[in-house]
Design an enzyme around this catalytic site. Sequence first.
Site: not given
Ligand code: ZN
Length: 181
Positions: A46, A51, A97-98, A139-140, A143
């Site tokens: 995701g 991000q 998380c990336l 989660h996304e 963000h």
């Molecule tokens: Zn994330």
Amino acid sequence: MALLTILTDDNPRLRLKSQKVVKFDKALRELARNMFESMDAANGIGLAAPQVGVLQRLIVIAIPQDLDYEGSEPFQVALVNPEIIKCAGEQVSEEGCLSIPGWYGEVKRYETVTVRGQDLYGKPVKIKAEGLNAVCLQHEIDHLDGILFTDKVTDPSTLHKVQAAAARSEEVHAKEMARVR
Ligand code: ZN
């Protein structure tokens, strides 16, 4: 196609609120394509536009299958202006998380969510999701409001860094765990 730089959590842009998308143009679709590619290259499932430094309400998700739900379908979506309009139950799972590379922790989320939004052409869409798909959506969407999973860990003692002996083992860990990155 181009690989985009994924910002890490020391970057203040990750804490800003993203703007509603109003232009459904080629640039938006190209951004989504590049986000899918960048997410895939980073072995994530995701990614949200902030991000990659773009403060627009766009998220992409690609989950091969939810290991908790045997026989579940792959889940792939690009969602614009997503909003949770219904939610039920709860689940606790380990997230990553990336933008916070290597870190994992337990987060409590809704078990099922219904999300309303638009596709890349502005057409209204509604998605009902459960399990990992629902976790990933929550989660996304967080963000887009500058919220990171580390803000929501149920118990900070569950937060841990996976010290990958080699890059490959981290990749395998991520794939086997099929956790949100
Ligand atoms: Zn994330």
